[in-house]
Enzyme design. Sequence first.
Site, PDB file in Angstrom:
ATOM      1  N   ARG A 220      27.037  -6.520 -27.683  1.00 22.20           N
ATOM      2  CA  ARG A 220      27.738  -5.222 -27.613  1.00 22.20           C
ATOM      3  C   ARG A 220      29.227  -5.396 -27.925  1.00 22.20           C
ATOM      4  NH1 ARG A 220      26.123  -3.504 -21.873  1.00 22.20           N
ATOM      5  NH2 ARG A 220      27.654  -1.866 -22.159  1.00 22.20           N
TER       6      ARG A 220
ATOM      7  N   LYS B  31      35.835   3.548 -19.461  1.00 24.05           N
ATOM      8  CA  LYS B  31      35.786   4.920 -19.999  1.00 24.05           C
ATOM      9  C   LYS B  31      35.059   5.851 -19.034  1.00 24.05           C
ATOM     10  CE  LYS B  31      33.560   3.412 -23.686  1.00 24.05           C
ATOM     11  NZ  LYS B  31      33.516   1.959 -23.514  1.00 24.05           N
TER      12      LYS B  31
ATOM     13  N   ARG C 172      32.636   6.177 -32.809  1.00 21.43           N
ATOM     14  CA  ARG C 172      32.529   4.717 -32.844  1.00 21.43           C
ATOM     15  C   ARG C 172      32.617   4.177 -34.260  1.00 21.43           C
ATOM     16  NH1 ARG C 172      29.702   2.168 -27.889  1.00 21.43           N
ATOM     17  NH2 ARG C 172      29.794   3.930 -26.488  1.00 21.43           N
TER      18      ARG C 172
ATOM     19  N   ARG D 281      28.263  -4.088 -12.729  1.00 19.06           N
ATOM     20  CA  ARG D 281      28.196  -2.616 -12.655  1.00 19.06           C
ATOM     21  C   ARG D 281      26.861  -2.142 -12.072  1.00 19.06           C
ATOM     22  NH1 ARG D 281      29.487   0.486 -17.967  1.00 19.06           N
ATOM     23  NH2 ARG D 281      27.958  -0.951 -18.829  1.00 19.06           N
TER      24      ARG D 281
ATOM     25  N   ARG E 141      22.090  -1.258 -15.530  1.00 21.63           N
ATOM     26  CA  ARG E 141      21.624  -0.856 -16.857  1.00 21.63           C
ATOM     27  C   ARG E 141      20.958  -2.031 -17.558  1.00 21.63           C
ATOM     28  NH1 ARG E 141      26.713   2.470 -19.066  1.00 21.63           N
ATOM     29  NH2 ARG E 141      26.412   1.128 -20.854  1.00 21.63           N
TER      30      ARG E 141
HETATM   31  P1  AP5 Z   1      32.643   1.765 -17.021  1.00 27.40           P
HETATM   32  O1  AP5 Z   1      33.580   2.871 -16.692  1.00 27.40           O
HETATM   33  O2  AP5 Z   1      31.192   1.970 -16.761  1.00 27.40           O
HETATM   34  O3  AP5 Z   1      32.877   1.219 -18.518  1.00 27.40           O
HETATM   35  P2  AP5 Z   1      32.670   1.941 -19.919  1.00 27.40           P
HETATM   36  O4  AP5 Z   1      33.957   1.788 -20.671  1.00 27.40           O
HETATM   37  O5  AP5 Z   1      32.145   3.311 -19.729  1.00 27.40           O
HETATM   38  O6  AP5 Z   1      31.635   0.953 -20.599  1.00 27.40           O
HETATM   39  P3  AP5 Z   1      30.157   1.201 -21.137  1.00 27.40           P
HETATM   40  O7  AP5 Z   1      29.447  -0.109 -20.959  1.00 27.40           O
HETATM   41  O8  AP5 Z   1      29.528   2.401 -20.539  1.00 27.40           O
HETATM   42  O9  AP5 Z   1      30.459   1.481 -22.640  1.00 27.40           O
HETATM   43  P4  AP5 Z   1      29.539   1.186 -23.833  1.00 27.40           P
HETATM   44  O10 AP5 Z   1      30.427   1.641 -24.903  1.00 27.40           O
HETATM   45  O11 AP5 Z   1      29.062  -0.202 -23.976  1.00 27.40           O
HETATM   46  O12 AP5 Z   1      28.169   1.958 -23.563  1.00 27.40           O
HETATM   47  P5  AP5 Z   1      27.692   3.432 -23.756  1.00 27.40           P
HETATM   48  O13 AP5 Z   1      26.892   3.781 -22.583  1.00 27.40           O
HETATM   49  O14 AP5 Z   1      28.817   4.320 -24.130  1.00 27.40           O
HETATM   50  O15 AP5 Z   1      33.166   0.494 -16.198  1.00 27.40           O
HETATM   51  C1  AP5 Z   1      32.465  -0.736 -16.218  1.00 27.40           C
HETATM   52  C2  AP5 Z   1      32.463  -1.379 -14.824  1.00 27.40           C
HETATM   53  O16 AP5 Z   1      33.784  -1.793 -14.485  1.00 27.40           O
HETATM   54  C3  AP5 Z   1      32.030  -0.460 -13.695  1.00 27.40           C
HETATM   55  O17 AP5 Z   1      31.261  -1.190 -12.817  1.00 27.40           O
HETATM   56  C4  AP5 Z   1      33.338   0.004 -13.039  1.00 27.40           C
HETATM   57  O18 AP5 Z   1      33.170   0.231 -11.655  1.00 27.40           O
HETATM   58  C5  AP5 Z   1      34.254  -1.181 -13.292  1.00 27.40           C
HETATM   59  N1  AP5 Z   1      35.645  -0.827 -13.608  1.00 27.40           N
HETATM   60  C6  AP5 Z   1      36.072   0.182 -14.424  1.00 27.40           C
HETATM   61  N2  AP5 Z   1      37.401   0.170 -14.519  1.00 27.40           N
HETATM   62  C7  AP5 Z   1      37.840  -0.886 -13.741  1.00 27.40           C
HETATM   63  C8  AP5 Z   1      39.129  -1.428 -13.436  1.00 27.40           C
HETATM   64  N3  AP5 Z   1      40.244  -0.900 -13.938  1.00 27.40           N
HETATM   65  N4  AP5 Z   1      39.186  -2.509 -12.602  1.00 27.40           N
HETATM   66  C9  AP5 Z   1      38.074  -3.060 -12.092  1.00 27.40           C
HETATM   67  N5  AP5 Z   1      36.825  -2.581 -12.350  1.00 27.40           N
HETATM   68  C10 AP5 Z   1      36.719  -1.513 -13.161  1.00 27.40           C
HETATM   69  O19 AP5 Z   1      26.733   3.345 -25.064  1.00 27.40           O
HETATM   70  C11 AP5 Z   1      25.466   2.703 -25.005  1.00 27.40           C
HETATM   71  C12 AP5 Z   1      24.834   2.544 -26.409  1.00 27.40           C
HETATM   72  O20 AP5 Z   1      24.571   3.829 -27.011  1.00 27.40           O
HETATM   73  C13 AP5 Z   1      25.679   1.834 -27.460  1.00 27.40           C
HETATM   74  O21 AP5 Z   1      25.634   0.461 -27.319  1.00 27.40           O
HETATM   75  C14 AP5 Z   1      25.045   2.362 -28.768  1.00 27.40           C
HETATM   76  O22 AP5 Z   1      23.872   1.689 -29.117  1.00 27.40           O
HETATM   77  C15 AP5 Z   1      24.728   3.797 -28.435  1.00 27.40           C
HETATM   78  N6  AP5 Z   1      25.832   4.687 -28.815  1.00 27.40           N
HETATM   79  C16 AP5 Z   1      26.781   5.197 -27.973  1.00 27.40           C
HETATM   80  N7  AP5 Z   1      27.662   5.942 -28.634  1.00 27.40           N
HETATM   81  C17 AP5 Z   1      27.284   5.932 -29.934  1.00 27.40           C
HETATM   82  C18 AP5 Z   1      27.818   6.514 -31.125  1.00 27.40           C
HETATM   83  N8  AP5 Z   1      28.916   7.269 -31.097  1.00 27.40           N
HETATM   84  N9  AP5 Z   1      27.175   6.294 -32.318  1.00 27.40           N
HETATM   85  C19 AP5 Z   1      26.082   5.529 -32.350  1.00 27.40           C
HETATM   86  N10 AP5 Z   1      25.527   4.943 -31.265  1.00 27.40           N
HETATM   87  C20 AP5 Z   1      26.112   5.130 -30.064  1.00 27.40           C
HETATM   88 MG    MG Z   2      30.253   4.261 -19.957  1.00 28.08          MG
END
Ligand code: AP5
Ligand code: MG
Length: 257
Positions: free
Chosen positions: A216, A56, A132, A172, A205
Amino acid sequence: MMFTRFKINYFLILICFFLCQDLANAAVQPPQITPEQFTQTEFKLIVFLGRPGAGKGTLAQHLISRGYKHISVGDLLREELRQNSALGLKYRKYIETGHSLLPPNVVESIIFKKIVSSIHSQDKLVLDGFPRTISQAQALETLLKKNQVDHAVRYIYIKTSEKNAKARVLGRQVCTNCHAVYHIKFCPPVSSGICNHCKNKLIQRSSDNERDILKRMDVYNTSVHGVIQYYKKSRNLLEINGNKTIAHCINSLDRRV
Ligand code: AP5
Ligand code: MG
């Protein structure tokens, strides 16, 4: 003569009273965009859905280069923590481990103001990490309807296997300054450990480890997966094969939006 002056003063006081009321209303209620204005609007909203590590943030980064603004809920929450804000400290455990979602309404209070402000300035916006839960999805729909922009949204599901997503999260690296995302193998920076864009140091992270990623994924399976099913039934949910390379995913995204 005295009576005429009294009438003029009375009239001026009335004008001031109505002017102040208008100003007060404008300050409380942001101006709504009318349907006529909206036919010409540039505002567009792309909502990314997918498991942790689906890509994402990576695809959002590409959309930034196409002029989109990016709201990453995870980045906003981590920023709250870095600044030791009351919210950051209160939800430290949630943010650091990702073991559970923050309670209802907490996230809305942070991001809805940003979305409304983008609607008014007619920005193109990409939303990553929201909704979410189904109740968050419904709250977002209500907000978009209220602002008459519900037709300007595209929901995109980046469908990625748990195995691939896990391998990505574990390799990552992120920039804490500009939030750029890298991967030691799939998307390495030009100089090891240094951000290509702002030259800041890259970090891992705290929740990107074997133990936390399993939890997660559980959170994803029990909440976000339900949101995807909800959109499949109620909206035109576009799908991208997130198991392909980054270049392939970008290409697939560009063909859709
Ligand atoms: P990356 O693009 O970083 O992945 P992502 O989908 O953004 O995954 P996240 O881990 O950031 O999502 P998340 O939902 O767990 O965490 P968030 O920070 O939103 O890509 C990952 C890696 O893969 C990178 O190294 C990239 O280079 C590589 N990559 C990407 N695409 C690739 C491909 N096609 N091929 C090869 N490599 C690739 O949320 C954190 C926390 O916040 C949550 O756990 C929760 O506690 C809280 N939170 C967030 N949103 C809410 C909400 N709406 N309500 C309540 N709590 C919330
Ligand atoms: Mg992300």
